[in-house]
Design a protein around this motif. Structure first.
Motif, PDB file in Angstrom:
ATOM      1  N   GLN A  45     -27.722 -16.126   5.221  1.00 18.89           N
ATOM      2  CA  GLN A  45     -27.168 -15.464   6.399  1.00 18.89           C
ATOM      3  C   GLN A  45     -27.937 -15.863   7.654  1.00 18.89           C
ATOM      4  O   GLN A  45     -29.166 -15.930   7.660  1.00 18.89           O
ATOM      5  CB  GLN A  45     -27.219 -13.943   6.226  1.00 18.89           C
ATOM      6  N   SER A  46     -27.192 -16.112   8.734  1.00 21.00           N
ATOM      7  CA  SER A  46     -27.825 -16.498   9.999  1.00 21.00           C
ATOM      8  C   SER A  46     -28.023 -15.311  10.938  1.00 21.00           C
ATOM      9  O   SER A  46     -28.667 -15.450  11.974  1.00 21.00           O
ATOM     10  CB  SER A  46     -26.966 -17.557  10.701  1.00 21.00           C
ATOM     11  N   ASN A  48     -29.363 -11.447  12.136  1.00 25.58           N
ATOM     12  CA  ASN A  48     -30.604 -10.706  11.945  1.00 25.58           C
ATOM     13  C   ASN A  48     -30.486  -9.826  10.711  1.00 25.58           C
ATOM     14  O   ASN A  48     -29.450  -9.179  10.498  1.00 25.58           O
ATOM     15  CB  ASN A  48     -30.918  -9.834  13.162  1.00 25.58           C
ATOM     16  N   PRO A  49     -31.519  -9.764   9.892  1.00 28.13           N
ATOM     17  CA  PRO A  49     -31.419  -9.001   8.639  1.00 28.13           C
ATOM     18  C   PRO A  49     -31.305  -7.508   8.903  1.00 28.13           C
ATOM     19  O   PRO A  49     -31.973  -6.973   9.785  1.00 28.13           O
ATOM     20  CB  PRO A  49     -32.731  -9.333   7.918  1.00 28.13           C
ATOM     21  N   THR A 143     -37.309 -11.564   0.598  1.00 27.97           N
ATOM     22  CA  THR A 143     -35.887 -11.890   0.594  1.00 27.97           C
ATOM     23  C   THR A 143     -35.123 -10.672   0.124  1.00 27.97           C
ATOM     24  O   THR A 143     -35.526 -10.012  -0.849  1.00 27.97           O
ATOM     25  CB  THR A 143     -35.602 -13.086  -0.333  1.00 27.97           C
ATOM     26  N   TRP A 152     -30.691 -12.606   2.809  1.00 29.11           N
ATOM     27  CA  TRP A 152     -31.508 -13.011   3.955  1.00 29.11           C
ATOM     28  C   TRP A 152     -32.881 -13.431   3.430  1.00 29.11           C
ATOM     29  O   TRP A 152     -33.504 -12.716   2.635  1.00 29.11           O
ATOM     30  CB  TRP A 152     -31.689 -11.851   4.937  1.00 29.11           C
ATOM     31  N   ASN A 179     -34.196 -18.124  11.670  1.00 30.79           N
ATOM     32  CA  ASN A 179     -33.199 -18.300  10.617  1.00 30.79           C
ATOM     33  C   ASN A 179     -33.302 -19.683   9.974  1.00 30.79           C
ATOM     34  O   ASN A 179     -33.895 -20.612  10.515  1.00 30.79           O
ATOM     35  CB  ASN A 179     -31.798 -18.110  11.206  1.00 30.79           C
TER      36      ASN A 179
END
Length: 624
Positions: A45-46, A48-49, A143, A152, A179
């Motif tokens: 995923q690009s 923000n987490p 992660t 993420w 990222n």
């Protein structure tokens, strides 16, 4: 036909292989190198987490919480700790929950943690232990897999600073998220001369997201510079409280209350006793605080430090306690929080909270995380404004008229009375009304009598003296009566003592944390006193000059009719005393300056803390 069957079997095998590579029972050790899940046909995923790793410093360990500010769950995770400079694995993980297990990134060392199943998880907690003799800065990197195909990589915690002398400290914010990372060690940028850089206070990490925070002065949680602050974290059925104060304070305490005011509250204090942190329980009866024996298990000190004039402690409070015959149920019952701090300790307790005092505006359960606003101080502001208007404004003008202007404006009257008397009575009745109103207002705010401070004691004396003045005036004897002299001196004495007490109370009000007044207000009050005294001296000497010039002894000198005389009438009784024009000019200047002094002080009091209000105003103007 065989070809179609072969293709079908191949697709089934690929699907089974994908499921196996999904690793529902946790990440293997080789994943430690890049923290990337071995999931085919999935995408990093690009965005923000939506997850975070929150560390909390303990005694030789760090407590970790893996969660989401939005309350999102996750299926899988992997977390490890590395030195920020070298990138090497540091420490070991302990106290794991049932749905987590150790990953040995280095053989035989418990330096990683992962999931044991793909069931949904929220706010997992476990500990990381500091290696013996280790000193440095580490970061927890992880992660999060929301599901099989959404994850993420490289979600970073705030930095954790390990120092042999000062223990463990947590910085306020994580490093910037980058990222599409491919390896772990480059995530950790080298920090040169770290000690010289500004580091935000780690106390505020997680405020309003994972823990309740409330501090004094109001709004200080956002600016992260509270004078005294409390944080409450609920972990399962455990309730952890953190307290911190800075400056000259010797103690910081938190009270559980049914309202925003002090009285019938269960209090826990962290005190600085000869350089050591001590934990005590006490009880508020009205404005009095009494320490009592702590029942076993009610509260337990987890950690406490005193460093750079900052007192910090963390303690665990039992979810169900009985104090003074009352049951405190932290799970079911909503409470107001009171946070206080003070400079002095008594022999068996704490002294007045002269550093900080603030209560929450509403009550709520401690497990309901969110912003906690301060109780309104409108009545305190109104009390201060009325007292300033009374004793800087109307009392000053009314007393000046009675003392120096009895033989001025004598050619006309107001409502059948001499001007000086009519206006003196008007201003002093205003003073009386505003003083009584201010007293009632502060009594309503506090809910009880208070003599805890010099301000309160002297203010009470001012109110009593002010209250009796009009009744004394109503019973004054006729001029020339034998007791007129006694009345004159008594009326003069009570009025001046009330004025002096009021000024003393105003100076001590500046030092009250509730007032939120800057120290430089002392200089404004001092300037007022100097101007007030100089005006009285000038008018006194002007009265002496008037006496020398007058052909008859007119009532120009202020203390002339303090003594009873048989007759107050003489040929010049209806003529202004000499130098009346100068007296009128001085009164005009005095009136304007007094109004300015009163207005400035009232504005500072109503808008306190004035520095923050001014900063907000200037920022708004500049943005506009």
């Amino acid at each position: 036909m065989k070809t179609e069957m072969s293709r079908t079997l191949l697709l089934i095998a690929i699907g089974l292989l994908a499921k196996v590579l999904g690793l529902p029972h946790g990440a293997p050790p080789e994943t430690c190198l890049d923290l990337t899940p071995r999931h085919p046909d999935t995408f990093l995923q690009s965005s923000n987490p939506p997850y975070q790793v929150l560390p909390a410093a303990g005694q030789g360990r760090v407590r970790l919480i893996l969660g989401s500010p939005q309350g999102l769950s996750y299926q899988g995770f992997l977390i490890l700790a590395r030195d920020i400079d070298t990138g090497e694995y540091v420490g070991e993980f302990t106290n794991l929950p049932d749905n987590a297990k150790i990953v040995e990134c280095t053989e035989g060392v418990k330096n990683g943690v992962t999931h044991t199943s793909k069931e949904r998880k929220q706010n997992l907690e476990f500990d990381w232990e500091v290696p013996v003799d280790y000193e440095g800065i580490i970061i927890f990197n992880s992660t999060f897999a929301q599901d099989y195909s959404t994850y993420w990589v490289g979600v970073e915690s705030p930095r954790v600073i390990v120092n042999k002398r000062s223990g463990i400290n947590v910085s306020a914010s994580p490093l910037p998220v980058t990222n599409f990372r491919t390896t772990t060690p480059p995530y950790y940028t080298r920090t040169d001369n770290y000690a010289t850089k500004d580091v935000e206070d780690p106390f505020y990490t997680g405020c309003h997201t994972t823990k309740n925070c409330f501090g004094s002065p109001a709004g200080c949680i956002k600016t992260k510079d509270c004078t005294a602050v409390v944080a409450v974290t609920v972990q399962g059925d455990q309730y952890y409280f953190e307290l911190q104060t800075r400056g000259e304070a010797k103690y910081v305490a938190v009270g559980l209350s049914d309202d925003k005011n002090m009285g019938d509250d269960s209090v826990v204090e962290c005190t600085n006793e000869n350089g050591e942190i001590a934990l005590h329980m006490s009880w508020n009866t009205g404005k009095r605080n009494t320490r009592h024996a702590t029942s076993e298990g009610a509260v337990n000190l987890e950690t406490g430090t005193i460093k750079d004039d900052v007192i910090y402690c963390k303690f665990r409070r039992d979810k169900l306690t009985v104090v003074q015959g009352r049951t405190y149920d932290l799970v079911k019952t909503p409470y107001h929080l009171l946070v206080v701090a003070g400079k002095d300790l008594k022999r068996n307790g704490v002294d007045f909270h002269d550093v900080a005092y603030l209560g929450t505006s509403t009550s709520k359960r401690l497990s309901d995380v969110g912003e906690w606003t301060a109780a309104s101080d409108l009545l305190i502001r109104l009390h201060g404004a009325l007292m300033l208007a009374s004793w800087i404004g109307t009392a000053s003008i009314g007393m000046l008229l009675a003392r120096y202007y009895r033989q001025t404006w004598v050619n006309s009257q107001l409502c059948g009375k001499d001007h000086w008397f009519a206006w003196h009575r008007f201003f002093m009745l205003l003073t009386w009304s505003m003083t009584i109103a201010a007293f009632v207002i502060i009594f309503v705010e506090l809910g009880t009598w208070s003599s805890e401070t010099i301000h309160a004691s002297v203010g009470l004396a001012t109110t009593i003296l002010c209250f009796i003045q009009p009744f004394m005036a109503a019973m004054r004897p006729h001029p020339g009566a034998p007791r007129r002299t006694l009345f004159n001196w008594a009326h003069w004495f009570v009025g001046n003592v009330a004025k002096i007490c009021a000024l003393i109370a105003l100076f001590f009000a500046v030092r009250l944390n509730k007032a939120k007044l800057p120290d430089w207000v002392d200089w404004i009050l001092t300037a007022y006193v100097v101007f007030h005294v100089l005006t009285h001296l000038i008018l006194t000497f002007l009265g002496c000059a008037s006496d020398r010039q007058a052909s008859q002894r007119v009532n120009s000198f202020p203390m002339k009719d303090m003594h009873s005389r048989g007759s107050m009438v003489h040929p010049d009784a209806r003529r202004d005393a000499p130098h009346s024009s100068m007296r009128k000019f001085i009164f005009g200047v005095y009136f304007v300056v007094i109004v300015v002094f009163a207005a400035v002080l009232i504005v500072i009091t109503v808008l306190a803390p004035i520095e923050e209000t001014w900063t907000t105003f200037t920022n708004t103007i500049s943005n506009y």
